[in-house]
Design a protein around this motif. Structure first.
Motif, PDB file in Angstrom:
ATOM      1  N   PRO A 137      -5.502  62.490  44.405  1.00 31.65           N
ATOM      2  CA  PRO A 137      -6.393  63.366  42.877  1.00 31.65           C
ATOM      3  C   PRO A 137      -5.963  64.463  42.389  1.00 31.65           C
ATOM      4  O   PRO A 137      -5.878  64.849  41.577  1.00 31.65           O
ATOM      5  CB  PRO A 137      -7.651  63.812  43.780  1.00 31.65           C
ATOM      6  N   ASN A 138      -4.578  64.983  43.209  1.00 30.94           N
ATOM      7  CA  ASN A 138      -3.737  66.030  42.792  1.00 30.94           C
ATOM      8  C   ASN A 138      -2.600  65.741  41.935  1.00 30.94           C
ATOM      9  O   ASN A 138      -1.515  66.338  41.637  1.00 30.94           O
ATOM     10  CB  ASN A 138      -3.615  67.054  43.916  1.00 30.94           C
ATOM     11  N   LYS A 139      -2.108  64.354  41.917  1.00 31.82           N
ATOM     12  CA  LYS A 139      -0.814  64.071  41.443  1.00 31.82           C
ATOM     13  C   LYS A 139      -1.080  62.881  40.227  1.00 31.82           C
ATOM     14  O   LYS A 139      -2.155  62.449  40.098  1.00 31.82           O
ATOM     15  CB  LYS A 139      -0.086  63.279  42.588  1.00 31.82           C
ATOM     16  N   ALA A 140      -0.145  62.584  39.440  1.00 31.62           N
ATOM     17  CA  ALA A 140      -0.313  61.461  38.408  1.00 31.62           C
ATOM     18  C   ALA A 140      -0.420  60.316  39.213  1.00 31.62           C
ATOM     19  O   ALA A 140       0.460  59.825  40.296  1.00 31.62           O
ATOM     20  CB  ALA A 140       0.837  61.627  37.402  1.00 31.62           C
ATOM     21  N   PRO A 141      -0.964  59.222  38.548  1.00 30.09           N
ATOM     22  CA  PRO A 141      -0.877  57.658  39.037  1.00 30.09           C
ATOM     23  C   PRO A 141       0.389  57.167  39.332  1.00 30.09           C
ATOM     24  O   PRO A 141       1.471  57.525  38.322  1.00 30.09           O
ATOM     25  CB  PRO A 141      -1.777  56.818  38.167  1.00 30.09           C
ATOM     26  N   THR A 142       0.722  56.497  40.363  1.00 24.48           N
ATOM     27  CA  THR A 142       2.242  56.041  40.473  1.00 24.48           C
ATOM     28  C   THR A 142       2.486  54.501  39.865  1.00 24.48           C
ATOM     29  O   THR A 142       3.851  54.256  39.833  1.00 24.48           O
ATOM     30  CB  THR A 142       2.639  56.140  41.953  1.00 24.48           C
ATOM     31  N   THR A 143       1.359  53.956  39.583  1.00 22.54           N
ATOM     32  CA  THR A 143       1.254  52.471  39.031  1.00 22.54           C
ATOM     33  C   THR A 143       0.733  52.289  37.924  1.00 22.54           C
ATOM     34  O   THR A 143      -0.415  53.138  37.595  1.00 22.54           O
ATOM     35  CB  THR A 143       1.032  51.439  40.129  1.00 22.54           C
ATOM     36  N   PRO A 144       1.011  51.458  36.883  1.00 22.97           N
ATOM     37  CA  PRO A 144      -0.133  51.161  35.723  1.00 22.97           C
ATOM     38  C   PRO A 144      -1.489  50.778  36.334  1.00 22.97           C
ATOM     39  O   PRO A 144      -2.343  51.017  35.467  1.00 22.97           O
ATOM     40  CB  PRO A 144       0.542  50.035  34.896  1.00 22.97           C
ATOM     41  N   ALA A 145      -1.491  50.191  37.194  1.00 22.10           N
ATOM     42  CA  ALA A 145      -2.755  49.746  37.970  1.00 22.10           C
ATOM     43  C   ALA A 145      -3.883  50.950  38.225  1.00 22.10           C
ATOM     44  O   ALA A 145      -5.055  51.053  37.938  1.00 22.10           O
ATOM     45  CB  ALA A 145      -2.756  48.880  39.086  1.00 22.10           C
ATOM     46  N   LEU A 146      -2.940  51.881  38.740  1.00 31.31           N
ATOM     47  CA  LEU A 146      -3.873  53.174  39.098  1.00 31.31           C
ATOM     48  C   LEU A 146      -4.234  53.843  37.981  1.00 31.31           C
ATOM     49  O   LEU A 146      -5.336  54.579  37.641  1.00 31.31           O
ATOM     50  CB  LEU A 146      -2.939  54.103  40.073  1.00 31.31           C
ATOM     51  N   ALA A 147      -3.113  53.865  36.758  1.00 25.88           N
ATOM     52  CA  ALA A 147      -3.760  54.363  35.542  1.00 25.88           C
ATOM     53  C   ALA A 147      -4.835  53.863  34.873  1.00 25.88           C
ATOM     54  O   ALA A 147      -5.641  54.475  34.329  1.00 25.88           O
ATOM     55  CB  ALA A 147      -2.484  54.582  34.469  1.00 25.88           C
ATOM     56  N   PHE A 148      -4.692  52.557  34.932  1.00 25.43           N
ATOM     57  CA  PHE A 148      -5.807  51.832  34.376  1.00 25.43           C
ATOM     58  C   PHE A 148      -7.304  52.039  34.986  1.00 25.43           C
ATOM     59  O   PHE A 148      -8.336  52.269  34.319  1.00 25.43           O
ATOM     60  CB  PHE A 148      -5.576  50.285  34.460  1.00 25.43           C
ATOM     61  N   SER A 149      -7.309  52.066  36.317  1.00 30.21           N
ATOM     62  CA  SER A 149      -8.788  52.580  36.899  1.00 30.21           C
ATOM     63  C   SER A 149      -8.968  53.915  36.688  1.00 30.21           C
ATOM     64  O   SER A 149     -10.149  54.204  36.319  1.00 30.21           O
ATOM     65  CB  SER A 149      -8.385  52.474  38.448  1.00 30.21           C
ATOM     66  N   ASN A 150      -7.903  54.981  36.394  1.00 30.01           N
ATOM     67  CA  ASN A 150      -8.319  56.169  35.817  1.00 30.01           C
ATOM     68  C   ASN A 150      -8.856  56.071  34.298  1.00 30.01           C
ATOM     69  O   ASN A 150     -10.038  56.782  34.277  1.00 30.01           O
ATOM     70  CB  ASN A 150      -7.204  57.216  35.887  1.00 30.01           C
ATOM     71  N   LEU A 151      -8.243  55.435  33.623  1.00 25.53           N
ATOM     72  CA  LEU A 151      -8.939  55.406  32.499  1.00 25.53           C
ATOM     73  C   LEU A 151     -10.146  54.725  32.264  1.00 25.53           C
ATOM     74  O   LEU A 151     -10.814  55.189  31.325  1.00 25.53           O
ATOM     75  CB  LEU A 151      -7.863  54.147  31.583  1.00 25.53           C
ATOM     76  N   GLU A 165     -12.063  49.959  40.481  1.00 24.22           N
ATOM     77  CA  GLU A 165     -11.169  49.233  41.541  1.00 24.22           C
ATOM     78  C   GLU A 165     -11.243  47.542  41.283  1.00 24.22           C
ATOM     79  O   GLU A 165     -10.240  46.907  41.546  1.00 24.22           O
ATOM     80  CB  GLU A 165     -11.164  49.790  42.977  1.00 24.22           C
ATOM     81  N   THR A 166     -12.420  47.311  41.281  1.00 23.94           N
ATOM     82  CA  THR A 166     -12.855  45.996  41.207  1.00 23.94           C
ATOM     83  C   THR A 166     -12.238  45.324  39.913  1.00 23.94           C
ATOM     84  O   THR A 166     -11.505  44.315  39.932  1.00 23.94           O
ATOM     85  CB  THR A 166     -14.338  45.610  41.151  1.00 23.94           C
ATOM     86  N   VAL A 167     -12.477  45.856  38.837  1.00 22.89           N
ATOM     87  CA  VAL A 167     -11.798  45.457  37.563  1.00 22.89           C
ATOM     88  C   VAL A 167     -10.250  45.439  37.466  1.00 22.89           C
ATOM     89  O   VAL A 167      -9.739  44.771  37.054  1.00 22.89           O
ATOM     90  CB  VAL A 167     -12.430  46.227  36.128  1.00 22.89           C
ATOM     91  N   ARG A 168      -9.822  46.483  38.107  1.00 24.16           N
ATOM     92  CA  ARG A 168      -8.488  46.619  38.146  1.00 24.16           C
ATOM     93  C   ARG A 168      -7.689  45.946  38.879  1.00 24.16           C
ATOM     94  O   ARG A 168      -6.902  44.778  38.252  1.00 24.16           O
ATOM     95  CB  ARG A 168      -8.151  48.184  38.829  1.00 24.16           C
ATOM     96  N   ASP A 169      -8.292  45.444  40.117  1.00 21.12           N
ATOM     97  CA  ASP A 169      -7.638  44.281  41.055  1.00 21.12           C
ATOM     98  C   ASP A 169      -7.807  42.688  40.456  1.00 21.12           C
ATOM     99  O   ASP A 169      -7.057  42.020  40.435  1.00 21.12           O
ATOM    100  CB  ASP A 169      -8.202  44.492  42.629  1.00 21.12           C
ATOM    101  N   SER A 170      -9.134  42.737  39.785  1.00 27.56           N
ATOM    102  CA  SER A 170      -9.437  41.395  38.982  1.00 27.56           C
ATOM    103  C   SER A 170      -8.489  41.282  37.636  1.00 27.56           C
ATOM    104  O   SER A 170      -7.974  40.021  37.641  1.00 27.56           O
ATOM    105  CB  SER A 170     -10.806  41.385  38.654  1.00 27.56           C
ATOM    106  N   LEU A 171      -8.127  42.192  37.220  1.00 27.18           N
ATOM    107  CA  LEU A 171      -7.177  42.262  35.856  1.00 27.18           C
ATOM    108  C   LEU A 171      -5.895  41.808  36.600  1.00 27.18           C
ATOM    109  O   LEU A 171      -4.968  40.849  35.983  1.00 27.18           O
ATOM    110  CB  LEU A 171      -7.274  43.440  35.145  1.00 27.18           C
ATOM    111  N   VAL A 172      -5.396  42.451  37.739  1.00 28.79           N
ATOM    112  CA  VAL A 172      -4.289  41.945  38.032  1.00 28.79           C
ATOM    113  C   VAL A 172      -4.016  40.794  38.851  1.00 28.79           C
ATOM    114  O   VAL A 172      -3.175  39.810  38.329  1.00 28.79           O
ATOM    115  CB  VAL A 172      -3.587  43.084  39.541  1.00 28.79           C
ATOM    116  N   ASP A 173      -5.151  39.886  39.292  1.00 29.46           N
ATOM    117  CA  ASP A 173      -5.331  38.751  39.672  1.00 29.46           C
ATOM    118  C   ASP A 173      -5.254  37.743  38.375  1.00 29.46           C
ATOM    119  O   ASP A 173      -4.828  36.668  38.430  1.00 29.46           O
ATOM    120  CB  ASP A 173      -6.438  38.220  40.562  1.00 29.46           C
ATOM    121  N   TRP A 174      -5.816  38.071  37.334  1.00 29.06           N
ATOM    122  CA  TRP A 174      -5.807  37.345  35.931  1.00 29.06           C
ATOM    123  C   TRP A 174      -4.537  37.292  35.419  1.00 29.06           C
ATOM    124  O   TRP A 174      -4.190  36.126  34.757  1.00 29.06           O
ATOM    125  CB  TRP A 174      -6.900  38.217  35.044  1.00 29.06           C
ATOM    126  N   LEU A 175      -3.717  38.130  35.507  1.00 22.39           N
ATOM    127  CA  LEU A 175      -2.240  38.248  34.888  1.00 22.39           C
ATOM    128  C   LEU A 175      -1.415  37.690  35.865  1.00 22.39           C
ATOM    129  O   LEU A 175      -0.562  37.068  35.119  1.00 22.39           O
ATOM    130  CB  LEU A 175      -2.073  39.778  34.459  1.00 22.39           C
TER     131      LEU A 175
END
Length: 349
Positions: A137-151, A165-175
């Motif tokens: 919570p005190n740092k910037a996300p380290t991966t695009p996936a974490l940035a997406f869940s923030n968004l 987190e569900t949508v983020r991981d499902s999107l990773v699996d979709w791609l």
């Protein structure tokens, strides 16, 4: 006298028969006139319909070619941009202005937008996530996936951490190309069990509307998320690179998610941005709120001041016809000019 009675009866019957024949002939004539009238009316209606259809086709074709003309004008503007300012694209340049041009019996409206001022959904393919890291919570996300869940959390109050987190991981699996489930994600078996089954694409998206198919997505927050995301229909580009000079205040959620800042703080950073944008990314990284994040080189690579992909929204009118078109341009880095990657007709632009 008795001999005349049959003769009189015969004459009477002949006269009655003649009158009957005239009545039948009249009815036949009236029937023929009615049929001819109906046929004439139908022919006239079809003629009018064909004339109207021809006029509409002509007007639609004219509106289409006006849109193509706007596309050519946009290509010319981008070629000039590439020549005059190849390394710095910002909202203070002429391309960012809405183009409106009146014409006889109609008009042309076109708006060119930076396709790298939003979150590229295809960036979640880099890197593959077998075990998704947790967000500090005190740092910037380290991966695009974490940035997406923030968004997702920043774009709507209806999104909790589990949904993000569900949508983020499902999107990773979709791609991704494999059938392995990532975290809270979903693969073919999950989609095949639906009432209207389908399978995961296992390939990059070509349009952000595909997001509707992802496991966990709900309409209650999808409308709020869509303005902040995009897809570049170029398989060679699946990186997360956002132009810090073209992100608008209403789209501050994108930078806020990538930096793990509040939307309000990010809007203040955008509002204090120079009118002609940052001269380089170091000016952006020297902002006090960003200095405190201590970004790594990999994280800093997400932020650029140069754009290679643009989207043109065109709406034309001619007489009673209107035409809408969305074109995506790529600025070729090898000096080949500007190319059109895709065109989409219709839509809500």
């Amino acid at each position: 006298m008795r001999l005349n009675k049959p003769t009189n009866t015969l004459r009477f019957l002949e006269k009655a028969h003649a009158k009957s024949q005239r009545g039948i002939a009249l009815l036949v004539i009236l029937l023929i006139v009615a049929i001819v009238s109906i046929l004439a009316t139908e022919m006239m209606a079809r003629l009018q319909l064909n004339v109207a259809r021809t006029v509409n086709i002509k007007d639609n074709n004219q509106a289409f070619w006006y849109a193509m003309g706007a596309e050519q004008f946009a290509k010319k503007s981008l070629n000039e941009l590439k020549t005059l300012s190849p390394d710095n694209m910002n909202l203070g340049q002429p391309w960012a202005q809405v183009f409106e041009y009146p014409i006889d019996s109609g008009g042309i409206q076109a708006e060119l937008t930076d396709l790298q001022s939003c979150f590229n959904l295809n960036s979640l393919t880099l890197p593959p996530l077998e075990n998704p890291p947790t967000q500090d919570p005190n740092k910037a996300p380290t991966t695009p996936a974490l940035a997406f869940s923030n968004l997702m959390r920043l774009s709507s109050e209806n999104v909790d951490s589990f949904t993000a987190e569900t949508v983020r991981d499902s999107l990773v699996d979709w791609l991704d190309k494999d059938g392995n489930i990532t975290g809270y994600g979903a693969e073919d078996a999950d989609y095949e069990s639906l009432r209207f089954p389908y399978v995961a694409a296992n390939a990059p998206m070509t349009n952000k509307s595909e997001l509707r198919l992802i496991n966990g997505i709900e309409l209650s927050y999808l409308r709020e998320l869509l303005p902040h995301v995009c897809v570049v229909p170029d398989i060679a580009f699946n990186a997360l690179q956002v132009n810090i000079n073209t992100v608008k205040e209403e789209n501050a959620h994108v930078l806020a998610a990538m930096l793990n800042l509040t939307v309000e703080n990010t809007q203040r950073i955008i509002a204090s941005r120079p009118l002609d944008g940052y001269g380089d990314t170091e000016e952006f990284f020297s902002e006090p709120e960003i200095v405190a994040l201590n970004l790594s080189a990999e994280q800093k690579a997400w932020f650029v001041i140069k754009t290679n992909y643009f989207m043109l929204y065109t709406k034309t009118r001619y007489n009673n016809s209107s035409f809408k078109m969305t074109s995506i341009f790529k600025l070729d880095s090898e000096g080949e000019g500007v190319s059109v990657l895709s065109r989409e007709f219709g839509g809500t632009n």
